[in-house]
Design a protein around this motif. Sequence first.
Motif, PDB file in Angstrom:
ATOM      1  N   GLY A   1       0.776  -1.235   0.000  1.00  0.00           N
ATOM      2  CA  GLY A   1       0.000   0.000   0.000  1.00  0.00           C
ATOM      3  C   GLY A   1       0.802   1.278   0.000  1.00  0.00           C
ATOM      4  N   ARG A   2       2.099   1.186  -0.163  1.00  0.00           N
ATOM      5  CA  ARG A   2       2.941   2.379  -0.081  1.00  0.00           C
ATOM      6  C   ARG A   2       2.805   3.241  -1.335  1.00  0.00           C
ATOM      7  N   ASP A   3       3.494   4.400  -1.320  1.00  0.00           N
ATOM      8  CA  ASP A   3       3.340   5.403  -2.372  1.00  0.00           C
ATOM      9  C   ASP A   3       4.040   5.040  -3.666  1.00  0.00           C
ATOM     10  N   LYS A   4       4.958   4.077  -3.636  1.00  0.00           N
ATOM     11  CA  LYS A   4       5.683   3.710  -4.860  1.00  0.00           C
ATOM     12  C   LYS A   4       5.176   2.371  -5.381  1.00  0.00           C
ATOM     13  N   PRO A   5       5.166   2.181  -6.702  1.00  0.00           N
ATOM     14  CA  PRO A   5       4.499   1.003  -7.285  1.00  0.00           C
ATOM     15  C   PRO A   5       5.234  -0.316  -7.102  1.00  0.00           C
ATOM     16  N   ILE A   6       6.538  -0.275  -6.797  1.00  0.00           N
ATOM     17  CA  ILE A   6       7.326  -1.497  -6.679  1.00  0.00           C
ATOM     18  C   ILE A   6       7.836  -1.632  -5.241  1.00  0.00           C
TER      19      ILE A   6
ATOM     20  N   ALA B   1      -4.883 -11.822  -0.733  1.00  0.00           N
ATOM     21  CA  ALA B   1      -5.650 -11.763  -1.980  1.00  0.00           C
ATOM     22  C   ALA B   1      -6.939 -12.577  -1.883  1.00  0.00           C
ATOM     23  N   ILE B   2      -6.844 -13.755  -1.303  1.00  0.00           N
ATOM     24  CA  ILE B   2      -8.012 -14.634  -1.207  1.00  0.00           C
ATOM     25  C   ILE B   2      -9.129 -13.988  -0.395  1.00  0.00           C
ATOM     26  N   TRP B   3      -8.771 -13.461   0.771  1.00  0.00           N
ATOM     27  CA  TRP B   3      -9.796 -12.967   1.688  1.00  0.00           C
ATOM     28  C   TRP B   3     -10.215 -11.531   1.399  1.00  0.00           C
ATOM     29  N   SER B   4      -9.585 -10.893   0.421  1.00  0.00           N
ATOM     30  CA  SER B   4     -10.018  -9.542   0.018  1.00  0.00           C
ATOM     31  C   SER B   4     -10.729  -9.559  -1.327  1.00  0.00           C
TER      32      SER B   4
ATOM     33  N   ILE C   1     -10.975  -2.575  -1.772  1.00  0.00           N
ATOM     34  CA  ILE C   1      -9.533  -2.339  -1.662  1.00  0.00           C
ATOM     35  C   ILE C   1      -8.739  -3.622  -1.881  1.00  0.00           C
ATOM     36  N   GLY C   2      -9.416  -4.677  -2.295  1.00  0.00           N
ATOM     37  CA  GLY C   2      -8.786  -5.979  -2.428  1.00  0.00           C
ATOM     38  C   GLY C   2      -7.812  -6.070  -3.581  1.00  0.00           C
TER      39      GLY C   2
ATOM     40  N   VAL D   1      -3.626 -12.316  -8.587  1.00  0.00           N
ATOM     41  CA  VAL D   1      -2.205 -12.485  -8.300  1.00  0.00           C
ATOM     42  C   VAL D   1      -1.515 -13.140  -9.491  1.00  0.00           C
ATOM     43  N   GLY D   2      -0.517 -12.470 -10.027  1.00  0.00           N
ATOM     44  CA  GLY D   2       0.277 -13.024 -11.120  1.00  0.00           C
ATOM     45  C   GLY D   2       1.713 -13.226 -10.690  1.00  0.00           C
TER      46      GLY D   2
END
Length: 604
Positions: free
Chosen positions: A402-407, A435-438, A443-444, A485-486
């Motif tokens: 969830g941080r500000d940078k994509p990586i 991933a499963i539970w969201s 926001i999942g 998820v990939g």
Amino acid sequence: MVTKCTTYQLALKWLMNMSKEPTYLGKVISVTGSSVNIQLTPSVKSGLIMLEGKAHKIGQVGSFVRIPQGYNNLYGIISETNEVGNSHHDEIRVVRVELVGESIGIDFERGISQFPNISDEAHIVTEKDLLRIYGNNDKGQIEIGRLSSADSIKVSIDLDALVNKHSALLGSTGSGKSTSVASLLRSIVTNHQDNTLVLPSSRIVLFDLHGEYSSALSDISNVYSISPEANQEKFIIPYWCVSPDSLIDFLCGNNESLKNKFVDYLISEKTEYIKNNPSLGLSVDQVTQYTPVPFRLNYIWYQLSHYDSVTWNEKEQASPAYTAEGRGDFTNLIAPSFTPPATGSNPPFVGGKGIWKKQLDLMKARILDSQYAFFLKPDEWEPNENNEIEKDLKDLTYGWLGRDKPITILDLSGMPSSRLDLLLGSIIDVLFESAIWSKNLSIGIKQSPLLMVMEEAHRYLSKSNSGFAKNMVRRIAKEGRKFGVGSMLISQRPSEIDETILSQCGTLFAMRINNSTDRAQVKSAMTDGLSSMVDSLPILRTGEAIVTGEAARLPMRFRFRLPKDGQFPDSNDPKVSEAWSKPYQNTDFDNIIVAWRKQKALRD
């Protein structure tokens, strides 16, 4: 019966009446499934033709061919070229073409709806044709490089297919693999002019096993490291969110009776935590050993030690027979001390069987080992003596996703190699469970998908490995798309990767591969009937690759975009001749030994 002379006259007539188009290449002489043999016209015998002011090489393996079919055009890739003689001692050049797609009007599609006929014309594919195939700016297409055969043509791949249907980037050491990975990730999230973010909500987690990528992607990534440097954060993976089965095996070895008792205490600890934290909204009836809530590892060690060695003052086992040393201290891993049992019917009476000492000593040693501190002493995520924590799982997943940078780069270069499987599998487990539970939340991860980039994949996904990490990656390969998820596997030894996992990679980037066994593995994984292209892998240039599969409109040979200065991974080869030619200097090895003992790579 047609005589040889008549056959020769017919051939001359065909040559006299052949197409006058400057792109004319030859005619179809045989069709076998998706494979087509084309006899080249003598006018291109030189192997070079000028079109639109540019030179085109004719008949090269990997180049494209167009076969008009009225309103449609079939496209294929040359996979083989031969030269044969006839009765008149003339040399006839024949190329084998694998059909891969067709254009219907101005739209290009993979696959073909019809086959060519004998004597149909074949034409050189010009840059105008290539632009029809590759030169689009559709949403979801990302530019990653330039065609090897036409440097003016930009190569784009489909981002949705790349992430959803998994991928692999394979290449021998020295092929430019790390630089290409850095270039590919930068191409996904930034533009090509000033590196401004174009996909600011990207979620990419890179498992960096050698600490190579922070230097290449520092401006667009948050870096977590076991031994953090400036502008890096400490990497933490709390033991209490790890699979308990794997955790117990790691701490105590394989002992079934100890494991069962460990689980009993574990569930008791988690139940107590839920009772003390009603805001979680959990019922104690829902608690299992797999419920991801905190527990005190030191306290469980203490309880196991007590159970294994206790003696009793009464037969009814009402009060333990502690010695003068006392009850011990679980916070400092001091075991309780008991008076040895007496003989006959005299107290103290036997309680514990004393059969777990070896396993409990191992568990204590693990807890005290500084190289596992990021895991077993997880700072604010470690429960105190009252089983209270400062930070919870939401803080952990926010940091990674969830941080500000994509990586997010997880620099695991300081991770003990003997425990790589357990800890890497645990990281993947945390991400996949999130991933499963969201799945149904706004926001999942399914609403904002995640790409996991796994460096050195052969180390933990080998055919002989049956560990936690491999099981998790297999699960993601089969089910990840349903939850957003990939995965992208990076490896220099594709022959060592489990075939089931590699077969699930819908897109393959094959760089220079010298080993014949590795090439055979790549060939078997290709899905486009173009396995003959793999034979050219040993001669690919550094930074050059063949891409095939779901994300590529057509299989193609291309070069990755070269990063700018300061954006290269820290994976350059040592300059041996330069270093060895320097004047001799007396060397102090103190810092080497300090780094070794601290298990931390120091800098001058």
